[in-house]
Structure formats: structure tokens, C-alpha cells
Design an enzyme around this catalytic site. Structure first.
Site: not given
Length: 427
Positions: A7, A147-149
Site C-alpha cells: 500500500w 504513510t498508507s497503513a
């Protein structure tokens, strides 16, 4: 639809991450990425790495920096600008590594949605407590980013522990408590209701989810910076507005921004300030960007939002302004060119680990590079050292090259930045 394996951009392979981790010492050492074991309660079964720069004040700020699914703490250390910024401004960076669902941080469980509930947030708080004690950190300057998760987990930590964090920067995240359960946490485009922005709530309802994370809390809330690409097809751009709705409601602000601007090309910023003019929420929509943040300069903008650029270490950072020179030599043909780029360190100290950034004045696009890793987002380019040329000694230079395409006029970049500091182009 093809299932994505990660991700977040910048995730290292399992083999590389294992090799990096194996090479790390197990006792804390300044200016070295160091694994820490036995840092406290760890119900999330996370791993912890710390980067503490040599040049730091007696009571340094602490930044918790979290990777995306499929990544690791060492991967984010090597693939982002936070460590070089720590060298410049003297803060300590904590890089946790997740262990669930292909190395994703838990933002889906009921335990993760409340203060002290268990799972990853409790492990992350153990890391913060350890770092404050081990390095004599400033408890009034603790920050979180991801970032993301990791961005999703940043919102979790800001909601669960508002008394711990001063501010946070969320890259490609979703609102706090957006995931109803683990079944909706699906790293595949369009599969998750939460990540696709299909969860419909009012600002009040989004805000209530944050308030429910720490019932009865009436103290100050951490300021929030949000980043999202308009072309993100994994965590949809619609989630940016949902996060804006959530945090402006928590602060009791209107969802109408108090100011808008474009601080850089394709960076569309909305700010939400209180009656004193203090910006509580700041949101960046990055035009044309996909699931690839942060890109060049964004980590520096986050650190500036935290206020860490105003109180860095007292000694001279490396490299100081004007202490580097870039020679850019292109060789052009029809719609294509190669270029040799030489970075000369004209300062008094060695540069250990380098990132060179620039913006194209035209539509140039890099196709491959040698002696460096080059990434491009829109007009912004970031070139990072290879493992074998990370150090540029004082008075020495390093050269890398790339191949690229263009149409129209192949104009050279007007300026460069080495590790975030302006570099003089050679005449």
C-alpha cells in the site's frame, strides 16, 4: 482485479528488509539505525528501530514514523527523508515494523480504536515511552507521521493519545475508526468500503468517533496535517475530505477552509484556522499523484508543520546552505536524452546519505537511472544514493546519471536541493 502487494511506495523487498535488519546492532548507538528489544508492553508484536542523530539537543523532539502495508521500519528509514531531516534538526525518529496482514498496522480492530485498548497502539506507546526515557526526550514535542497503513495508524494515535502528541502528518490515510472490522481491511483497489470512501458519515459523526477513543478528554488536541493524491486508486481521494470533516469537527471548526493556496506546483493546500489564526488542520491534495506519498519535499513540509525547523540543533547542519554545487550535463536527441549529474560537497563536513531533488520546467520524465535510485511524481524528481556511494566527503564529489524522454524544449532544472538544502548549480 489484480491484488496489490503493498500500500505504499518505497517498501523494500522481504529479502532486503531481512538483510538490513540482520546488519543492525542490538544496542542503541547515535547516528545508526538501531533495533531495540524489550521496550515495554508489546501486544501488537511490533519491532522497533530508532535513529538518534549525533547532533541533537539535550531534550530532543521525538517523531514516530510508520510504514505502509508490506513495508518495515528499516525500509521507511532508507526510503524516506526523515532521517536526513533528523540529522539537520536534531530530533529522534522511531521506526516501528508491523506484523499483521502482510505487515500492516492495526487500525481495524475494536482494540485499536480506543485508548489503552491493546494491539498495535499500545505497542507504539511503549516505544514512545522508552524513547523519551532513553534519550531524555522532550515530552512536549512528540509527533507522529505515517504513510498508507502508517497514515491510518497516525490518525488512530492522534485520536487515542491526544495528550501525548503535539501534531501529526497523515499521508494517504483514512479517518479514525473508519474500518468497521478486519473484514473491510482489504489491500485491493475498490474492495474496501472504508478505503474507497464509501462510508458515509456527517462531520459530527466522524468527530464523535475520535471523541469516543478517549471519553471525557477535554485537553488540547494535536494539530493535523493531511496529504493525499488526487489519482490514488487504492486509498481513494474521497477519504481526504472525510478526514478533514473529522478533524475540523473535533476542533469545532467550519469545514470551509480559512485559506487556500498552492505552495508548490500541484500542491493544493487548504488550511483551517481557529479564531486566533492558529492552523489546526492543513490538507494537501496533490494533483495527479497516485498511491505514492510522501514524495520529495513532503517530509520536510511535515517537519516544518511540526515546528521542528525553528528549534534545531545549535551546531552547523550538514550540508549548510551554499555548501554544495551541482553540475548538470545533458545529451539530447529527438524526444530523448541522457544526463550526468555531479554533486560536489564544498562544505567542511562529510555528507552521509544524500537525496538530490529538483523540479522539471517542462514535461521531462525519467525512464531509468544509474549510480542512484530516481523517482518522479509529476514534475518533482528525487534521486537517492546507491549503497556504495552514500558518503560524499568534504571537498569530494559523486556522479550519477539517468535516461529520460521529453517533448518540446528540454530545459535544464533551475535549482537543486541536497538533503533539503538549496544547492548552487554550476555555471
Amino acid at each position: 482485479m489484480k491484488r496489490l502487494t503493498a500500500w505504499v511506495a518505497g517498501v523494500c523487498t522481504a529479502v532486503l528488509c531481512a538483510a538490513l535488519t540482520a546488519a543492525l546492532p542490538h544496542q542503541a548507538a547515535a547516528a545508526t539505525l538501531t533495533e531495540v528489544t524489550g521496550f515495554g508492553a508489546n501486544p501488537g508484536n511490533l519491532r522497533m528501530h530508532v535513529y538518534a542523530p549525533d547532533n541533537r539537543p539535550a531534550r530532543p523532539a521525538i517523531v514516530l514514523a510508520m510504514h505502509g502495508c508490506g513495508g518495515s521500519g528499516p525500509g521507511l528509514y532508507s526510503g524516506s527523508e526523515f532521517a536526513s531531516l533528523a540529522d539537520r534538526y536534531g530530533f529522534v525518529v522511531v521506526y516501528p515494523s508491523a506484523s499483521k496482514k502482510g505487515n500492516c498496522f492495526d487500525s481495524w480492530s475494536a482494540e485499536s480504536h480506543v485508548r489503552g485498548g491493546g494491539s498495535d497502539p499500545v505497542s507504539l506507546m511503549s516505544m514512545i515511552t522508552y524513547t523519551l526515557e532513553r534519550f531524555g526526550g522532550d515530552a512536549g514535542r512528540v509527533f507522529v507521521t505515517g504513510t498508507s497503513a502508517g497514515g491510518m495508524e497516525t490518525n488512530i494515535m492522534l485520536g487515542n493519545y491526544p495528550d501525548v502528541f503535539k501534531a501529526g502528518a497523515v499521508f494517504m490515510g483514512v479517518p479514525h475508526s473508519c474500518f468497521a472490522n478486519e473484514a473491510d481491511y482489504i489491500p485491493s483497489p475498490g474492495a474496501s468500503d472504508c478505503a474507497s470512501g464509501r462510508v458515509s458519515r456527517t462531520p459530527q459523526q466522524w468527530g464523535d468517533l475520535v471523541r469516543a477513543a478517549y471519553p471525557g478528554y477535554t485537553g488540547a488536541r494535536p494539530r493535523v496535517q493531511l496529504w493525499h493524491g488526487t489519482n490514488d486508486t487504492l486509498v481513494y481521494y474521497a477519504t481526504l475530505q472525510q478526514q478533514i470533516d473529522q478533524w475540523t469537527n473535533v476542533f469545532g471548526l467550519s469545514q470551509t477552509p480559512t485559506s487556500t493556496d498552492t505552495p508548490q506546483a500541484n500542491w493544493n493546500r487548504r488550511r483551517y484556522a481557529d479564531s486566533t489564526g492558529t492552523v489546526k488542520v492543513e490538507a494537501y491534495g496533490i494533483q495527479g499523484a497516485g498511491h505514492s506519498l510522501p514524495s520529495s519535499g513532503m517530509a520536510a513540509a511535515a517537519i516544518q508543520f511540526f515546528g521542528l525547523t525553528d528549534s534545531g540543533p545549535t551546531s552547523t547542519p550538514t550540508p549548510p546552505t551554499g555548501a554544495c554545487r551541482v553540475t548538470y550535463t545533458p545529451s539530447t536527441w529527438n524526444n530523448g536524452f541522457t544526463a550526468a549529474v555531479t554533486i560536489a560537497n564544498t562544505g567542511p563536513a562529510d555528507v552521509n546519505g544524500w537525496t538530490l531533488a529538483w523540479a522539471w520546467p517542462g514535461n521531462q520524465r525519467i525512464t531509468n537511472a544509474w549510480n542512484a535510485t530516481a523517482t518522479q511524481q509529476g514534475a518533482q524528481v528525487t534521486a537517492r544514493n546507491a549503497p556504495y556511494n552514500a558518503t560524499v566527503a568534504a571537498g569530494a564529489a559523486v556522479t550519477f546519471g539517468f535516461q529520460a524522454t521529453y517533448s518540446g524544449t528540454n530545459t535544464a532544472p533551475a535549482q537543486f536541493a541536497l538533503n533539503g538544502t538549496a544547492c548552487s548549480p554550476a555555471a
